[in-house]
Scaffold this motif. Structure first.
Motif, PDB file in Angstrom:
ATOM      1  N   GLU D 176       0.860  -1.197   0.000  1.00 61.18           N
ATOM      2  CA  GLU D 176       0.000   0.000   0.000  1.00 61.18           C
ATOM      3  C   GLU D 176       0.891   1.240   0.000  1.00 61.18           C
ATOM      4  OE1 GLU D 176      -3.085  -0.163  -0.501  1.00 61.18           O
ATOM      5  OE2 GLU D 176      -3.585  -2.224   0.018  1.00 61.18           O
ATOM      6  N   GLY D 177       0.600   2.182  -0.894  1.00 64.11           N
ATOM      7  CA  GLY D 177       1.480   3.340  -1.023  1.00 64.11           C
ATOM      8  C   GLY D 177       2.714   3.006  -1.849  1.00 64.11           C
ATOM      9  N   THR D 178       2.745   1.760  -2.374  1.00 63.96           N
ATOM     10  CA  THR D 178       3.856   1.297  -3.237  1.00 63.96           C
ATOM     11  C   THR D 178       5.210   1.661  -2.630  1.00 63.96           C
ATOM     12  OG1 THR D 178       3.670   3.327  -4.573  1.00 63.96           O
ATOM     13  CG2 THR D 178       2.465   1.418  -5.344  1.00 63.96           C
ATOM     14  N   ARG D 179       5.439   1.090  -1.432  1.00 62.53           N
ATOM     15  CA  ARG D 179       6.619   1.499  -0.675  1.00 62.53           C
ATOM     16  C   ARG D 179       7.651   0.400  -0.433  1.00 62.53           C
ATOM     17  NH1 ARG D 179       4.185   3.221   4.601  1.00 62.53           N
ATOM     18  NH2 ARG D 179       2.529   1.770   4.015  1.00 62.53           N
ATOM     19  N   THR D 220       3.603   5.309 -10.651  1.00 59.02           N
ATOM     20  CA  THR D 220       3.196   6.354  -9.716  1.00 59.02           C
ATOM     21  C   THR D 220       4.359   6.776  -8.833  1.00 59.02           C
ATOM     22  OG1 THR D 220       1.539   6.972  -8.054  1.00 59.02           O
ATOM     23  CG2 THR D 220       2.464   4.773  -7.870  1.00 59.02           C
ATOM     24  N   SER D 221       4.314   8.038  -8.398  1.00 58.57           N
ATOM     25  CA  SER D 221       5.247   8.537  -7.386  1.00 58.57           C
ATOM     26  C   SER D 221       4.447   9.225  -6.298  1.00 58.57           C
ATOM     27  CB  SER D 221       6.242   9.526  -7.998  1.00 58.57           C
ATOM     28  OG  SER D 221       7.012   8.906  -8.998  1.00 58.57           O
ATOM     29  N   LYS D 222       4.758   8.879  -5.056  1.00 60.47           N
ATOM     30  CA  LYS D 222       4.101   9.499  -3.914  1.00 60.47           C
ATOM     31  C   LYS D 222       5.085  10.497  -3.317  1.00 60.47           C
ATOM     32  CE  LYS D 222       1.133   6.115  -4.523  1.00 60.47           C
ATOM     33  NZ  LYS D 222      -0.054   6.336  -5.380  1.00 60.47           N
ATOM     34  N   LEU D 326      10.378  11.179  -1.354  1.00 65.09           N
ATOM     35  CA  LEU D 326       9.688  10.156  -2.129  1.00 65.09           C
ATOM     36  C   LEU D 326       9.101   9.158  -1.146  1.00 65.09           C
ATOM     37  CD1 LEU D 326       9.179   9.328  -5.052  1.00 65.09           C
ATOM     38  CD2 LEU D 326      11.234   7.924  -4.942  1.00 65.09           C
ATOM     39  N   ALA D 327       7.779   9.171  -1.009  1.00 62.93           N
ATOM     40  CA  ALA D 327       7.140   8.336   0.010  1.00 62.93           C
ATOM     41  C   ALA D 327       6.567   7.061  -0.575  1.00 62.93           C
ATOM     42  CB  ALA D 327       6.041   9.139   0.704  1.00 62.93           C
ATOM     43  N   GLY D 328       6.835   6.809  -1.821  1.00 65.59           N
ATOM     44  CA  GLY D 328       6.336   5.592  -2.458  1.00 65.59           C
ATOM     45  C   GLY D 328       6.529   5.727  -3.961  1.00 65.59           C
ATOM     46  N   GLU D 329       6.698   4.586  -4.640  1.00 68.92           N
ATOM     47  CA  GLU D 329       6.860   4.670  -6.084  1.00 68.92           C
ATOM     48  C   GLU D 329       6.613   3.303  -6.708  1.00 68.92           C
ATOM     49  OE1 GLU D 329       9.247   7.708  -8.679  1.00 68.92           O
ATOM     50  OE2 GLU D 329      10.625   6.342  -7.717  1.00 68.92           O
ATOM     51  N   VAL D 359      -4.967 -11.368 -21.368  1.00 73.33           N
ATOM     52  CA  VAL D 359      -4.330 -10.094 -21.029  1.00 73.33           C
ATOM     53  C   VAL D 359      -5.390  -9.034 -20.776  1.00 73.33           C
ATOM     54  CG1 VAL D 359      -2.747  -8.278 -21.782  1.00 73.33           C
ATOM     55  CG2 VAL D 359      -2.359 -10.630 -22.501  1.00 73.33           C
ATOM     56  N   SER D 360      -5.277  -8.335 -19.682  1.00 68.21           N
ATOM     57  CA  SER D 360      -6.167  -7.199 -19.424  1.00 68.21           C
ATOM     58  C   SER D 360      -5.336  -5.924 -19.405  1.00 68.21           C
ATOM     59  CB  SER D 360      -6.868  -7.377 -18.080  1.00 68.21           C
ATOM     60  OG  SER D 360      -7.465  -6.155 -17.709  1.00 68.21           O
ATOM     61  N   GLU D 361      -5.889  -4.895 -20.041  1.00 70.82           N
ATOM     62  CA  GLU D 361      -5.215  -3.587 -20.026  1.00 70.82           C
ATOM     63  C   GLU D 361      -5.980  -2.613 -19.153  1.00 70.82           C
ATOM     64  OE1 GLU D 361      -2.370  -3.053 -21.637  1.00 70.82           O
ATOM     65  OE2 GLU D 361      -2.279  -4.817 -22.949  1.00 70.82           O
ATOM     66  N   ASP D 362      -6.992  -3.128 -18.440  1.00 67.79           N
ATOM     67  CA  ASP D 362      -7.799  -2.223 -17.610  1.00 67.79           C
ATOM     68  C   ASP D 362      -6.946  -1.540 -16.550  1.00 67.79           C
ATOM     69  OD1 ASP D 362      -9.869  -3.101 -19.061  1.00 67.79           O
ATOM     70  OD2 ASP D 362     -10.945  -4.100 -17.421  1.00 67.79           O
ATOM     71  N   ASN D 363      -7.168  -0.257 -16.440  1.00 71.08           N
ATOM     72  CA  ASN D 363      -6.534   0.523 -15.382  1.00 71.08           C
ATOM     73  C   ASN D 363      -6.887  -0.085 -14.041  1.00 71.08           C
ATOM     74  OD1 ASN D 363      -6.153   2.367 -13.283  1.00 71.08           O
ATOM     75  ND2 ASN D 363      -6.281   4.089 -14.711  1.00 71.08           N
ATOM     76  N   ALA D 364      -5.870  -0.533 -13.321  1.00 71.35           N
ATOM     77  CA  ALA D 364      -6.126  -1.173 -12.035  1.00 71.35           C
ATOM     78  C   ALA D 364      -5.301  -0.517 -10.942  1.00 71.35           C
ATOM     79  CB  ALA D 364      -5.797  -2.658 -12.157  1.00 71.35           C
ATOM     80  N   GLY D 365      -5.190   0.793 -10.979  1.00 70.74           N
ATOM     81  CA  GLY D 365      -4.418   1.486  -9.955  1.00 70.74           C
ATOM     82  C   GLY D 365      -2.934   1.233 -10.130  1.00 70.74           C
ATOM     83  N   SER D 366      -2.201   1.307  -9.044  1.00 68.86           N
ATOM     84  CA  SER D 366      -0.752   1.149  -9.111  1.00 68.86           C
ATOM     85  C   SER D 366      -0.342  -0.009  -8.214  1.00 68.86           C
ATOM     86  CB  SER D 366      -0.074   2.442  -8.659  1.00 68.86           C
ATOM     87  OG  SER D 366      -0.426   3.493  -9.535  1.00 68.86           O
ATOM     88  N   GLU D 367       0.828  -0.575  -8.471  1.00 64.63           N
ATOM     89  CA  GLU D 367       1.254  -1.817  -7.792  1.00 64.63           C
ATOM     90  C   GLU D 367       2.769  -1.878  -7.911  1.00 64.63           C
ATOM     91  OE1 GLU D 367       2.024  -4.842  -6.154  1.00 64.63           O
ATOM     92  OE2 GLU D 367      -0.117  -5.280  -6.450  1.00 64.63           O
ATOM     93  N   ASP D 368       3.441  -2.103  -6.792  1.00 65.62           N
ATOM     94  CA  ASP D 368       4.899  -2.084  -6.879  1.00 65.62           C
ATOM     95  C   ASP D 368       5.528  -3.449  -7.133  1.00 65.62           C
ATOM     96  OD1 ASP D 368       4.557  -3.037  -4.330  1.00 65.62           O
ATOM     97  OD2 ASP D 368       5.836  -1.551  -3.354  1.00 65.62           O
ATOM     98  N   ALA D 369       4.722  -4.496  -7.267  1.00 69.36           N
ATOM     99  CA  ALA D 369       5.277  -5.767  -7.748  1.00 69.36           C
ATOM    100  C   ALA D 369       5.926  -5.565  -9.114  1.00 69.36           C
ATOM    101  CB  ALA D 369       4.170  -6.810  -7.851  1.00 69.36           C
ATOM    102  N   THR D 370       5.576  -4.476  -9.756  1.00 69.39           N
ATOM    103  CA  THR D 370       6.155  -4.177 -11.074  1.00 69.39           C
ATOM    104  C   THR D 370       7.679  -4.088 -11.024  1.00 69.39           C
ATOM    105  OG1 THR D 370       5.641  -1.851 -10.579  1.00 69.39           O
ATOM    106  CG2 THR D 370       4.104  -3.037 -11.989  1.00 69.39           C
ATOM    107  N   TYR D 371       8.237  -3.708  -9.871  1.00 69.56           N
ATOM    108  CA  TYR D 371       9.703  -3.703  -9.750  1.00 69.56           C
ATOM    109  C   TYR D 371      10.283  -5.108  -9.894  1.00 69.56           C
ATOM    110  CZ  TYR D 371       9.744   1.148  -8.217  1.00 69.56           C
ATOM    111  OH  TYR D 371       9.613   2.503  -8.164  1.00 69.56           O
ATOM    112  N   PHE D 372       9.553  -6.112  -9.343  1.00 65.23           N
ATOM    113  CA  PHE D 372      10.003  -7.498  -9.488  1.00 65.23           C
ATOM    114  C   PHE D 372       9.902  -7.935 -10.957  1.00 65.23           C
ATOM    115  CE2 PHE D 372       8.389  -7.697  -4.962  1.00 65.23           C
ATOM    116  CZ  PHE D 372       9.618  -7.881  -4.345  1.00 65.23           C
ATOM    117  N   LEU D 373       8.769  -7.590 -11.571  1.00 64.37           N
ATOM    118  CA  LEU D 373       8.600  -7.970 -12.984  1.00 64.37           C
ATOM    119  C   LEU D 373       9.733  -7.404 -13.829  1.00 64.37           C
ATOM    120  CD1 LEU D 373       5.460  -8.188 -11.902  1.00 64.37           C
ATOM    121  CD2 LEU D 373       4.965  -8.160 -14.349  1.00 64.37           C
TER     122      LEU D 373
END
Lengths: 423, 423, 423, 423
Positions: D176-179, D220-222, D326-329, D359-373
């Protein structure tokens, strides 16, 4: 004269005599004359344009001055009475008197406020058909569009026996700034139309390519905004002023701060801001030239509504009067896929065409032919916006813009074939 | 010719041929010629003006064009080489060769960018000395000031035996916009002066009244500000732009939000803002014409410093370049009371004067003679700024501004008497 | 007990039990009880305060809670019913039944939201009368004012035979934030008054000095502003929100950009801005705490009117609701010079006073006693605001503020003498 | 106990004891203990988290306080030394010692700062597993994610013989907060991974549906922004202040005015602005809580860069200091389609699954697992982010959020089958 030769002659003549939106008097008079001679029935001027739906019309003075220019440069006098007040639209009808659909084609005629390049390599310069109206230029290809329209008319008239139903050719003024189509659509010129086809040349599509349906137009509103306050000496009694400059500055900033929309792309631009008349005077007037855009009409409507709130609010802040003039507007569109398929099939048959795209969603700016598409689709008809690729010497709206004239004849032939094939 | 007649002739000739700041070539050539004939030693042009302290000078082109105008309208060729680059200042010296103080008088020569009224009741129109330079007008009385200066020179030359010490007459360009005095003061033209007297006609003081010391001038800075960004198509790639219009709008708003100063009145005005070149283009340039004022130089310096912070900050926000040009500046002043008392006494003796005010603190706009006052007072001399009341047909800087010419001779006589009395 | 001792006792008791505006229940009950015992007729609470003219009153809950505090800390129960809703004003009347003028004196009773210093050198700490109500402090001297009022009452009662006419003592709540006086003035408590005298201790005037008339009060308005919009998720549907934060930010900026006024000094401050409830939520509410000031009431009215325009405009921009609460207000004043002269003469006679200033124009903040001055002057009476100089340990509103108690008795005596002398 | 029962027990226990980001001490200790008992090798705390890449970590004090809470609520003491400073990440490894790929699964453990509903119909309330940590709530399903992770570990341990290669289970704090993810990715925990799978429950996907690859995450950047100016009395010497409130207001407005980007959707929100400490004090400090988003990391980087320009510019305008924390990204992602296809095939085989979206392209907010990907794909591995649909009682982050526990077992089984199938 061969049609090829004729097309080039028309195109270079129009290119040499560019006329900006609502001033296409010479162009329209030549179009009308040609169509009449080909046997089309004509409706001209105010009878095909709803006056109060014309947006961003030039002043009465500018319009009157242009009449003279048109007269001095080959306008055909007989038609000027229809066009001299700046209502330069034409609807030409060919009725086969055989049962069949009503098919309309739209062509736009206006030029841009651009000073054409006089580089020796620029083909219009080299071949001596550069604009003679300094500061006006066909830099978007509408000279070609008008030409294709006349070419199509020529084939339709000549090969009338291959056709059924009714054909309408719509020559529209003031597409630049998206100012002219709405007035024609609202005048009902496509209210009897079953198939509607608008077309454009270029727009980044390569030579020998054809796009049957382009959906990527952004809805847009062009807004001229004014603030009217009260001047006052900034040193001796500043409190007496009503600062139109600050109202405009605050408006500009807050307009750009309009929230993004989750329904699609949006745009806002305050392109110009001019305020004030002297260093030591509280500015009593300010003008803003702005535009909004939206991926859908809904998004653009949202942007426009926010602008209206902000302008009213900025005026309230500084106790100024304000005005918002709609200087142009276009909606988004969704082409009819069945019609697009027919165009795609037809185009594929033409030897000039090497590649066909059925539907493009590429952002292609804004276009007010979308009003015609909407009107036709609303009553159950089909409508599409197709693109004939061409080599461009430089991008649209560039001072060295130029098309490849080889595209003209194939475009005419494809449109003619479609007119024959639709039922 | 009587001096009265001569004064009126001079004044009307100058009124008819108004020249704006740093363009007073015709005027200066006539002044120089007259003074030389009266026996004054002259220093002209760059020798009495520090070039890089001139503010808000017209362009080289404008200056060159005006040389022609001056030549065609009676400028005395002999002096033009000194003035043709726009350095139109004159210092004329009369050395009595008797011991005594050095006394300087300042007169300003420039006109305003105002179109003079052609109402038949406007005296200059009626009596045929309305400005022949359309768009320029002596609407502040500097024509009268120059005239008084020449009148004073006439008396000084004629009655030289009543004088002691050295008399300097300073004819200054470009007082409007407070652009010319600093360059003369910094060139050292009053560095040897014991008594300095500047004067103005009108400014709301009634006919027959005299103010011996006016302290109410606001310090001021005139600022021309530019933002230079990067243009980009607002629809297709807005993020590529660097928006100079928004930088300017943000700057304008924040400049007006500069905090009040407890040390005295302040003013800020963004009088003009012009930005952008088209509706659908991110604006790549913007200009602001602004001014600050302060009851004291300290307050004005504070305002100016805040402006600089804000401009730098606004440019940083939008990643644009910026420039701030100082187009004029004046400081505040505090007249020397001893000198003012002497003027007051002298004026009281003159039959034309009915009322004398020793010191006025009334806000009277800004004035760059304050640089001379400062320079003289700094080295221990005394300096004042006095006002000769006159009937005004309309306020200063009004298109129907006009003075009562009856004021001219008494003004000359009072200044002459002071020159005789100071020791 | 000597009056000197009594004064110190009162002052230290009030200092130890500070009560903020509209909460002076303990203080008022002691004042009322003392005055009743001295023989004054009392009017209490709502009968001397127009309820809807009270500004910035604490909430019902805060008020109710304070009743308990007052009860636990020595409030005299008998009077609490009059004060428990926060209407803590008192008018005490002494009618000599001899013909003569009606003379009113005003004393304010409230404390400030300041945590008093507990430095050992701070006299109230050292002598054990530091505030026991943490976060409240008499840091402006109103404890001394209330004390002087009771001291004056004591002398008036005792030496009643030296008096004529009617004496009114007004004990006012909530002077801090300029919130309480208007309600009393509008209730008509000075509508029968011929002479009105308000006084303050300190304000930078040195010990042994006296100022008979202080005109330097700035008119002021204290404004609590709210914007109420609509929240929305900033990522998924930002366009659904109505951004109260941006409305407030835009308002703040434009409020500070309100134009200077040529009629005198002005001030504007947005002291606090609080908006929003989460990083990813469009803020649905925002509050602004602001104040305007003006050298004259006209200037302050101008500032306030501009604020109202700006708030309405900012709300319009973002389609939010808004509210503006007047949390305090004061006007400027011009003391009656005749009355001031009498005070000056009286003060000069007192052995404690070494220097007397008749009129001071020094900016001394804002003060709502000006409503009483206005009311009295409007009906033809005379009114002034005088200052008793005193040594200050630290400036007003400082956590180490303290007065010199030697000033108390002379102040009482001077006011008493004036009461005797006026006719 | 059946696995179904065990899953429900775990989930309800975690739901009852929610712990916010970087405070998941109790949760992590139970996870660690369970995994260790199942035979996994553990790496805990700082060894799997790069300390200076943790963003928006709670204060030392908050962290220390939470240790006590965890101890009092069942944390397993043995593991607390690893987690007590707030580094609560876990990597658990199962090495089959057979050749084969390294496969990693990521589960997030943190709760939200939301007060859970106590409506009687809310299932957690009804069944008595409502949060006992008032103000914290598992309102996004991470309790289910942690549970699925433990369920998967159970099957992996039990059916180890069906596996090859190495399996890594990553339990991440502070999604939460992509931290939290960036700190683990930068610590290298997936640098040896061939296949990476993150998963989420719900997000609008219906029960019995499965999405194999979700690309719709916004980068996203917090940002926590501070302005530090200088306070000053707004009435007596406003010019001494450096107004942090106006710097923040100007920043907020200009941040929202950041230009749209043609490369994709963007977002900006100043969610909170707090400034100033009193009505009559120039505000010396202001804080802004903001976030940017972009359809791609490039768009978000653009937004963030503009914010930095604007903050620096606003500070320059008002001569304040500033800070940006930077409180989250999070970045955007593009799932590996080959891996997604394998997941889709596996899911289709499971009897619980009725519909699979590749594959879904629907906007689903932000998620920091993307760093792992990103880390896995960079080194040539494959990575995807899949979604297990479930019935939701209310939307994510809602106080009545609840999942359907029937989804837990199928999710575990599908992930297990994938672990078996990948090679």
């Amino acid at each position: 004269m061969t049609l090829t030769k004729q097309l080039i002659e028309w195109r270079r003549d129009f290119h040499r005599h560019p006329e900006q939106g609502f001033l296409e008097m010479r162009t329209a008079s030549i179009v009308a004359n040609t169509l009449e001679q080909l046997g089309f029935s004509l409706e001209l001027g105010k009878s095909v344009m709803k006056e109060d739906e014309c947006m961003g019309k030039p002043s009465t003075e500018t319009t009157a001055n242009h009449v003279k220019w048109a007269q001095e440069h080959g306008a055909i006098e007989k038609y000027l009475p229809y066009f001299q007040d700046g209502y330069t639209g034409i609807v030409a009808t060919l009725d086969t008197n055989r049962p069949g659909p009503t098919i309309a084609f739209r062509f736009d005629m206006d030029a841009l406020p651009i000073l054409e390049s006089n580089e020796p390599d620029h083909i219009p310069t080299k071949l001596a058909f550069r604009s003679i109206a300094e500061g006006s230029m066909h830099a978007c290809g509408h000279d070609a569009h008008t030409t294709i329209g006349l070419g199509l008319a020529t084939l339709l008239a000549k090969k009338q026996d291959q056709l059924n139903g009714v054909i309408k050719l719509i020559f529209q003024p003031a597409e630049e700034g998206t100012r002219g189509a709405k007035a024609m659509a609202r005048a009902g010129v496509v209210d009897d139309v079953d198939y509607f086809i608008a077309s454009h040349i270029g727009t980044g599509v390569p030579q020998h390519h054809f796009v049957a349906a382009n959906n990527g137009f952004l809805a847009t509103s062009k807004l001229n905004i004014g603030f009217s306050g009260k001047s006052s000496h900034a040193g001796s009694e500043p409190e007496k002023g009503k600062n139109a400059l600050l109202a405009a500055a605050s408006a500009a900033l807050n307009m750009h701060a309009i929230c993004r929309h989750s329904g699609g792309d949006s745009r806002i631009n305050v392109g110009e801001l001019h305020a004030g008349s002297g260093r030591n005077i509280i500015a009593n007037s300010a003008t803003i030239v702005a535009e909004t855009r939206g991926e859908t009409s809904e998004v653009n409507d949202y942007m426009k509504e926010q602008v209206e709130n902000i302008i009213a609010g900025a005026a309230r802040m500084y106790d100024t009067a304000y005005s918002i003039e709609l200087a142009g507007e276009a909606i988004s569109c969704k082409c009819s896929e069945d019609l697009a398929k027919k165009l795609a099939e037809t185009a594929e048959q033409h030897p000039f065409i090497e590649q066909v795209t059925l539907v493009s969603e590429d952002n292609a700016g804004s276009e007010d032919a979308t009003y015609f598409l909407e009107a036709v689709q609303k009553r159950g008809g089909q409508a599409t916006y197709c693109i004939f690729g061409t080599d461009l010497a430089a991008g649209h709206h560039h001072e060295q813009f130029d098309i490849n004239e080889d595209t003209l004849l194939p475009a005419v032939e494809i449109l003619f074939t479609i007119a024959c094939d639709l039922d």
